[in-house]
Design an enzyme around this catalytic site. Structure first.
Site, PDB file in Angstrom:
ATOM      1  N   VAL A  12      -8.001  -9.419  -5.310  1.00 23.45           N
ATOM      2  CA  VAL A  12      -7.174  -9.807  -6.465  1.00 23.45           C
ATOM      3  C   VAL A  12      -6.282 -10.959  -6.023  1.00 23.45           C
ATOM      4  O   VAL A  12      -5.678 -10.901  -4.944  1.00 23.45           O
ATOM      5  CB  VAL A  12      -6.347  -8.606  -6.979  1.00 23.45           C
ATOM      6  N   GLN A  53      -2.753   0.663  14.656  1.00 24.77           N
ATOM      7  CA  GLN A  53      -3.459  -0.592  14.379  1.00 24.77           C
ATOM      8  C   GLN A  53      -2.584  -1.832  14.556  1.00 24.77           C
ATOM      9  O   GLN A  53      -3.015  -2.935  14.255  1.00 24.77           O
ATOM     10  CB  GLN A  53      -4.107  -0.551  12.991  1.00 24.77           C
ATOM     11  N   GLY A 110      -3.544  -5.665  -6.073  1.00 25.56           N
ATOM     12  CA  GLY A 110      -4.801  -5.461  -5.339  1.00 25.56           C
ATOM     13  C   GLY A 110      -5.041  -3.977  -5.117  1.00 25.56           C
ATOM     14  O   GLY A 110      -6.119  -3.441  -5.413  1.00 25.56           O
ATOM     15  N   HIS A 111      -4.002  -3.290  -4.611  1.00 23.69           N
ATOM     16  CA  HIS A 111      -4.128  -1.833  -4.403  1.00 23.69           C
ATOM     17  C   HIS A 111      -4.389  -1.131  -5.747  1.00 23.69           C
ATOM     18  O   HIS A 111      -5.219  -0.222  -5.827  1.00 23.69           O
ATOM     19  CB  HIS A 111      -2.819  -1.255  -3.845  1.00 23.69           C
ATOM     20  N   MET A 144      -3.716 -11.447  -2.884  1.00 23.57           N
ATOM     21  CA  MET A 144      -2.567 -10.538  -2.828  1.00 23.57           C
ATOM     22  C   MET A 144      -2.573  -9.780  -1.511  1.00 23.57           C
ATOM     23  O   MET A 144      -3.626  -9.324  -1.048  1.00 23.57           O
ATOM     24  CB  MET A 144      -2.599  -9.578  -3.996  1.00 23.57           C
ATOM     25  N   SER A 145      -1.395  -9.669  -0.913  1.00 23.65           N
ATOM     26  CA  SER A 145      -1.256  -8.985   0.376  1.00 23.65           C
ATOM     27  C   SER A 145       0.197  -8.542   0.505  1.00 23.65           C
ATOM     28  O   SER A 145       1.103  -9.268   0.075  1.00 23.65           O
ATOM     29  CB  SER A 145      -1.602  -9.965   1.504  1.00 23.65           C
ATOM     30  N   SER A 146       0.376  -7.382   1.115  1.00 22.33           N
ATOM     31  CA  SER A 146       1.759  -6.911   1.314  1.00 22.33           C
ATOM     32  C   SER A 146       2.518  -7.910   2.175  1.00 22.33           C
ATOM     33  O   SER A 146       3.730  -8.055   2.050  1.00 22.33           O
ATOM     34  CB  SER A 146       1.750  -5.544   1.985  1.00 22.33           C
ATOM     35  N   GLN A 148     -11.957  -6.323  -0.608  1.00 20.60           N
ATOM     36  CA  GLN A 148     -12.764  -7.306   0.136  1.00 20.60           C
ATOM     37  C   GLN A 148     -11.893  -8.267   0.944  1.00 20.60           C
ATOM     38  O   GLN A 148     -12.349  -8.900   1.876  1.00 20.60           O
ATOM     39  CB  GLN A 148     -13.644  -8.102  -0.828  1.00 20.60           C
TER      40      GLN A 148
END
Ligand code: PAF
Length: 286
Positions: A176, A61, A36-37, A184-186, A148
Site C-alpha cells: 500500500v 530480529q 498497509g497492515h 507505507m512503513s512504520s 509484499q
C-alpha cells in the site's frame, strides 16, 4: 475484541476455535499500524471465520545497533484501529513469555536469508523466521498474511513453511502506497518533512526501472545503473545498501528463463533505512 497476552491462553483459544470448525486468519505485526497492515487485516477478515492480529516488537530480529528501543509503539492507537476493523483477537505477548530463560531454538532459512537485506542485517531473518514459526504454532491459522513490501521476508517465510511442513497458507498482499508512491512503513514516522519528500525517490527509481524494462531494456547492469544514479541524485539519501534486478525466487541474478523479475531497493535517508520493491512481468502479452 479479545486481548490475549499469554501464549498458552492464545493456544487454548485457537484450539477452541478450530474445534468449532472455524478458520483463523492471522496478521502478525510489530504494531504502529498503518493502512498497509489494515489492508492485510481486511483480507484476513474476508477469507476466514476469525481474525487474529499479533503485536510484538521482536527483539530477535533487530541487530545491536538497530532501532529496537526506538521502534514506534502505539498500543492504544493500534487497539482502537483493530477494534474498528472488527478484529476478533489481539495477541500481545510479553518478550519474557516469547523468549523465556533457557530459550535456545532458532529457525535458519539458509541461502536466501543471507542475500539483499540479510547481507546488511546479519541475523535479521533468523529472528523473523523464529518468531513467525512460534506465532504460527501459537495462533494456528489457516492463513497468515504478509505485505509484499517486505519481499525477502515473504520468500523466507514461504520457504520455512514449505520446509517445515507447516499447515498455514502464506498469503502475500500488495504494497500500500502514499499518493507519491512511498510504500507505507512504520519507519516512515522517523522521517523529517524534507526526508519524507525525498523518500519518494525510491518509488520513482522502481517505476523508472520498470518503464525501461517495459520498453524492452532488460540489461541487468543498465537497469541497476539507472536506479543507482536516480537514487544517488537525491541529496537526502545518505547511502544505498542495494538497488537492482533480482530473481524473485532466489534473490540472486535473474535467470534468463524467468518471466517475472524483482526490482528491489534498500536505502538510507538520513538515519532511516527504507526498503521497497516491484515485480515486473517479462512475458509479452499476445
Ligand atoms: O513484518 C513484520 O512486521 C515482522 O517482521 C513480523 C513478520 C511481524 C515478525 O516480527
Amino acid at each position: 475484541m479479545e486481548i490475549i497476552r499469554i501464549p498458552g491462553e492464545m493456544q487454548a483459544m485457537a484450539g477452541k476455535i478450530l474445534h468449532q470448525g472455524k478458520s483463523i486468519g492471522f496478521v502478525p505485526t510489530m504494531g504502529a499500524l498503518h493502512e498497509g497492515h489494515l489492508s492485510l487485516v481486511r483480507r484476513a477478515r474476508r477469507e476466514n471465520h476469525v481474525t487474529a492480529v499479533s503485536i510484538f516488537v521482536n527483539p530477535m530480529q533487530f541487530g545491536p545497533s538497530e532501532d529496537f528501543y526506538n521502534y514506534p509503539r502505539d498500543i492504544d492507537g493500534d487497539a482502537e484501529k483493530l477494534r474498528r476493523e472488527e478484529v476478533g483477537i489481539l495477541f500481545m505477548p510479553d518478550s519474557s513469555l516469547m523468549y523465556p530463560e533457557g530459550f535456545s531454538t532458532c529457525v535458519d532459512v539458509e541461502g536466501i536469508s543471507g542475500r539483499l537485506c540479510g547481507a546488511f542485517r546479519p541475523g535479521h531473518f533468523r529472528g523473523v523466521a523464529t518468531v513467525v514459526a512460534k506465532l504460527l504454532n501459537i495462533v494456528k491459522p489457516a492463513r497468515a498474511y504478509f505485505g509484499q513490501k517486505d519481499f525477502q521476508q515473504t520468500v523466507v517465510i514461504r520457504q520455512m513453511a514449505r520446509d517445515l511442513d507447516m499447515d498455514t497458507a502464506i498469503v502475500v498482499c500488495p504494497t500500500v502506497r502514499e499518493s507519491d508512491g512511498l510504500a507505507m512503513s512504520s519507519r516512515n514516522a522517523y522521517l523529517s518533512e524534507r526526508e519524507r519528500e525525498a523518500a519518494a525517490v525510491i518509488f520513482r527509481s522502481l517505476a523508472g526501472a520498470s518503464g525501461l524494462i517495459e520498453s524492452g531494456i532488460i540489461n541487468v547492469e543498465r537497469i541497476k545503473g539507472f536506479m543507482h544514479e536516480k537514487i544517488a541524485a537525491e541529496p537526502a539519501v545518505s547511502g544505498i545498501d542495494y538497488a537492482g534486478v533480482y530473481d524473485p525466487a532466489t534473490l540472486e541474478e535473474p535467470a534468463a528463463t524467468r518471466d517475472e523479475i524483482l526490482l528491489a531497493v534498500a536505502v538510507r535517508i538520513g538515519g532511516t533505512r527504507l526498503i521497497d520493491n516491484m515485480l515486473v512481468s517479462l512475458r509479452k502479452e499476445r
